[in-house]
Design an enzyme around this catalytic site. Structure first.
Site, PDB file in Angstrom:
ATOM      1  N   HIS A 371       0.843  -1.208   0.000  1.00 20.80           N
ATOM      2  CA  HIS A 371       0.000   0.000   0.000  1.00 20.80           C
ATOM      3  C   HIS A 371       0.869   1.245   0.000  1.00 20.80           C
ATOM      4  O   HIS A 371       2.046   1.217   0.360  1.00 20.80           O
ATOM      5  CB  HIS A 371      -0.992  -0.028   1.159  1.00 20.80           C
ATOM      6  N   GLU A 419      -5.000   1.784   2.472  1.00 20.24           N
ATOM      7  CA  GLU A 419      -4.916   0.567   3.283  1.00 20.24           C
ATOM      8  C   GLU A 419      -5.079   0.876   4.755  1.00 20.24           C
ATOM      9  O   GLU A 419      -5.692   0.098   5.504  1.00 20.24           O
ATOM     10  CB  GLU A 419      -3.567  -0.122   3.029  1.00 20.24           C
ATOM     11  N   SER A 515      -5.069 -10.662   9.581  1.00 18.99           N
ATOM     12  CA  SER A 515      -5.760  -9.695   8.720  1.00 18.99           C
ATOM     13  C   SER A 515      -5.149  -8.316   8.855  1.00 18.99           C
ATOM     14  O   SER A 515      -5.848  -7.317   8.854  1.00 18.99           O
ATOM     15  CB  SER A 515      -7.249  -9.634   9.079  1.00 18.99           C
ATOM     16  N   TYR A 547       5.676   3.421  15.094  1.00 16.85           N
ATOM     17  CA  TYR A 547       4.617   3.020  14.170  1.00 16.85           C
ATOM     18  C   TYR A 547       3.509   4.073  14.116  1.00 16.85           C
ATOM     19  O   TYR A 547       2.946   4.477  15.130  1.00 16.85           O
ATOM     20  CB  TYR A 547       4.081   1.690  14.667  1.00 16.85           C
ATOM     21  N   SER A 620     -18.356 -36.413  18.310  1.00 10.76           N
ATOM     22  CA  SER A 620     -17.285 -37.207  17.711  1.00 10.76           C
ATOM     23  C   SER A 620     -16.408 -36.341  16.812  1.00 10.76           C
ATOM     24  O   SER A 620     -16.917 -35.570  15.992  1.00 10.76           O
ATOM     25  CB  SER A 620     -17.878 -38.355  16.887  1.00 10.76           C
ATOM     26  N   ASP A 658      -3.486 -26.400 -12.352  1.00 11.91           N
ATOM     27  CA  ASP A 658      -4.841 -26.019 -11.955  1.00 11.91           C
ATOM     28  C   ASP A 658      -5.248 -26.745 -10.675  1.00 11.91           C
ATOM     29  O   ASP A 658      -5.899 -26.163  -9.799  1.00 11.91           O
ATOM     30  CB  ASP A 658      -5.834 -26.328 -13.072  1.00 11.91           C
ATOM     31  N   HIS A 681     -12.282 -18.491   4.772  1.00 13.85           N
ATOM     32  CA  HIS A 681     -11.298 -19.579   4.814  1.00 13.85           C
ATOM     33  C   HIS A 681     -11.477 -20.359   6.107  1.00 13.85           C
ATOM     34  O   HIS A 681     -11.305 -19.819   7.197  1.00 13.85           O
ATOM     35  CB  HIS A 681      -9.885 -19.006   4.725  1.00 13.85           C
TER      36      HIS A 681
END
Length: 745
Positions: A371, A419, A515, A547, A620, A658, A681
């Site tokens: 960014h 960003e 993230s 920072y 289980s 692929d 995900h």
């Protein structure tokens, strides 16, 4: 077309003369011979290495010039350039012009109309301590104090603020909440201290600031004040700080977003283009309470005036005051005033996208990204990364121009806008082009910042790319002369020595993808394997002290972190080598065995942490265990089949690649994680309590975390969520195994 043409030339109602027949036969034979010759030449060109492919790493190492990185960084840090401002737009145009001058095949400026956030330049946000008459006995600083570099006095520097804070003018009691984590708020409740209706004072340094704001707002807090405690940010004492060292001075203030979601808050799930539907701001994800950062000099004054019991010993920091919990002030009738004028506004932010088109598979993309926007000058974050990206691009075009090299697959370079506000530019771009990117992207390599220390390389990665970064790091000469003298000649050697992997002795540690940067959408929404690299600090320090402050200048990087720019040059070489490796290798060298090992370790950790609890519910885990084992078996079968691959068969190679690309995609659940539809995900996701950190099987562990502290009805709801998500995870593990097979069943 062929049949129509044939019947036009050869009518069926007359006989063909003999000489014409001979002519046609000879013509046909010549045509066939030409086709065969073309196919042979094509096959030969595909099989033979292009110039420079065999020794590309050596050329890249020689071609990267530290002085170029220094030149780029000096330009990028010459003025503040927050997202959505004229300065950010001008930087975007400068990057685009630089890439066009280098001769990239395509360069695009991609605008998005998004909701951003700014303070009022003429009315800074302030914190005051008021006496019983309502008079201010102390007032915080609206701006950070210039200390060293001339640019620190620029009139373009914005007042101190947290982006997307709600505006407000609040008077009330203050409560000290340590790092503002969920467990810290729980501790306060256990001690009988409520934050409802109060202003929370919390320290930066352990979790994402938006998680602090969200946790406070959810508990009814009226506002939040954030500060950096010298215990972490000036550990050598308040005299050993910038500009003498890299540590935070008393006047430093860390800016940053407090938006918990990513992308434009008005257009969730869809790109912020002209045709987009936009939510009313009141219905969006922006915070509902004021949030404001202050320096530790200012925090000292707030703490000095606070009343209430003393904070637990472990909660006390590095300020020479008594840390008290509150609520309220020591003086009767005194109160705290938090006045915030931060406001949200629509603005245009720009991504810059350049392409070096592939010679054989131009529809397959290796994407590099960084960014471009910064809260102030961004010497470390992000401009050290931007300078590295520009040098990577120059080196790749030089490789092309000097040797005739062209990548097998297309290399796409991306300079993201805004960003810092919440990954806005990359999130909107991946939403706009999601279908193409999900189908065609091989990998995404991110550098948010090239350097935040000079201790070691630090890597976050999907397991599929472990070998890519290991092999490349072993090729890059070590920029640390002391380490070379100690017998560690490569970047890999120091990385393995200083940040070892406890589970795999002798190799370096690789972190789980969270993230914290622009890799987020590629990994967590599209299922593209990602990798993020930088040079970092000693983990004993645990923070990058300056920072997001005024003091993140060119001088900080060039004089204190990396005199000579050798570490940034090493990072640039590593980035370029990985890009060429991924773009050029005929069969993708994805680390399937590493993924198998990662899943087995993650499963073991989950069961060690929660196995007895799960068993107590007679749930289980057999199918889950079998799915992990089945994925491992599928990998070994695939690797065995790969040894018999006919690499001269273009279609066979494409089929295998692929399948390899489908592995990460197989873990994408379109419904998202439980209660988190923006994360898809099922194997890797940020922790629900800290968006910066990554967690394996987060949807499962989040469902069980703290479940025993809930009431029975809430527990039943959590167990139902766990069981449902367990079935989903098991399904996607089985799906990942199947994509490595040619069989449908």
């Amino acid at each position: 077309m062929v049949n129509n043409l044939r019947w036009t030339l050869i009518p069926s109602d007359r006989k063909m003369p003999a000489q014409r027949l001979v002519f046609m036969v000879l013509s046909g034979l010549i045509f066939v011979l030409l086709v065969v010759l073309c196919l042979l030449l094509t096959k030969e060109s595909r099989g033979a290495p292009q110039p420079a492919r065999e020794n590309a790493a050596d050329i890249i190492i020689d071609e990267v010039h530290p002085e170029n990185i220094m030149h780029y960084l000096r330009h990028l840090t010459s003025r503040p350039h927050p997202g959505g401002t004229k300065a950010e737009e001008e930087n975007a145009q400068w990057v685009a012009d630089t890439w066009r001058a280098l001769g990239l095949d395509e360069v695009h400026l991609v605008p998005f109309d998004v909701l951003l956030s700014y303070p009022k330049n003429d009315t800074p946000n302030l914190v005051r301590v008021l006496n019983e008459k309502g008079e201010a006995v102390w007032t915080s600083h609206g701006w950070q104090k210039p200390l060293y570099s001339p640019e620190e006095s620029s009139p373009e520097v914005l007042p101190n603020f947290n982006a997307y804070s709600a505006p407000g003018n609040i008077m009330g009691d203050v409560v000290y909440a340590y790092f503002g984590r969920e467990k810290d708020f729980t501790k306060l409740e256990d001690l009988g201290v409520s934050v409802e209706g109060k202003v929370v004072l919390a320290r930066y340094g352990e979790v994402f600031r938006a998680n602090i704001a969200w946790a406070a707002e959810r508990r009814g807090a009226a506002g939040v004040i954030l500060y950096t405690d010298p215990q972490q940010y000036a550990p050598m004492g308040e005299d050993a700080v910038y500009p003498k060292t890299v540590y935070m001075p008393g006047s430093g203030v860390q800016a940053g977003t407090v938006l918990l979601t990513d992308g434009d808050p008005l257009t969730p799930f869809y790109p912020a283009v002209a045709s987009a539907y936009r939510l009313p701001e009141a219905s969006s994800s922006v915070p509902g309470i004021p949030v404001q950062p202050v320096s530790y000099d200012d925090a000292r004054e707030i703490l000095r005036h606070m009343g209430g019991p003393e904070a637990p010993a472990e909660w006390r920091g590095g300020l020479n005051v008594t840390y008290r919990l509150g609520p309220g002030m020591a003086q009767a009738g005194w109160t705290l005033n938090l006045e915030v004028h931060t406001h949200n506004a629509r603005a245009t932010t720009y991504d810059v996208v350049g392409v070096i088109r592939g010679s054989e598979e131009p529809d397959r993309y290796v994407i590099l990204g960084n960014h471009r926007d910064a809260w102030v000058f961004g010497g470390v974050d992000p401009s050290s990364g931007t300078a590295a990206l520009l040098e990577v691009t120059r080196v790749l075009t030089s490789l092309r121009d000097q040797t005739g090299w062209r990548p097998r697959r297309s290399v796409v370079v991306c300079s993201w806008g805004s960003e810092e506000y919440g990954l806005v530019g990359s999130k909107e771009w991946t939403e706009q082009f999601a279908k193409q990117l999900m189908d065609r992207t091989v990998a995404y390599i991110n550098v948010d910042l090239a350097i935040e220390g000079n201790y070691s390389l630090r890597t976050l990665s999907a397991p599929l790319l472990y070998d890519t970064v290991f092999e490349a790091a072993a090729k890059v000469p070590n920029p640390d002369a002391a380490e070379v003298a100690a017998g560690r000649p490569t970047v890999y050697d120091t990385w393995a020595e200083r940040l070892p992997d406890e589970r795999h002795p002798g190799r370096p540690r690789v972190g789980i993808i969270g993230s914290g940067s622009d890799y987020r959408a590629f990994m967590h929404n599209l299922g593209v394997p990602v990798l993020d690299i930088c040079y970092t600090y000693d983990p004993k320090v645990n923070v990058e002290p300056l920072y997001h402050t005024l003091y993140e200048t060119f001088a900080l990087v060039g004089e204190l972190y990396d005199a000579g720019f050798g570490f940034q040059a090493a990072l640039t070489r590593l980035w370029a080598i990985m890009a060429v490796d991924l773009a050029d290798t005929q069969v993708l060298k994805f680390s399937l065995k590493e993924y198998s090992s990662f899943l087995a370790d993650a499963q073991e950790e989950l069961l060690q942490e929660y196995g007895d609890l799960i068993s107590s519910r007679n749930i289980s885990m057999a199918y889950f265990k079998k799915a992990v084992e089945g994925f491992s078996q599928a990998i070994y079968m695939f690797i065995d089949d790969l040894s018999h691959l006919d690499t001269s068969n273009v279609l066979a190679v494409r089929r295998v690649n692929d399948q390899l690309m489908m592995v990460e995609r197989a873990f994408i659940d379109p419904r998202g994680l439980p209660g988190r539809p923006t994360y898809n995900h099922v194997v890797m996701a940020p922790s629900i309590s800290d968006s910066y950190s990554g967690t394996a099987f987060s949807g499962l562990s989040d469902a069980l975390d703290g479940i025993q502290d809930l009431d029975p009805a809430q527990q039943e709801e959590r167990w139902a969520t766990f069981a449902q998500h367990l079935a989903a995870v098991t399904h996607y593990l089985n799906t990942a195994a199947k994509v490595l097979s040619d069989d449908l069943w």
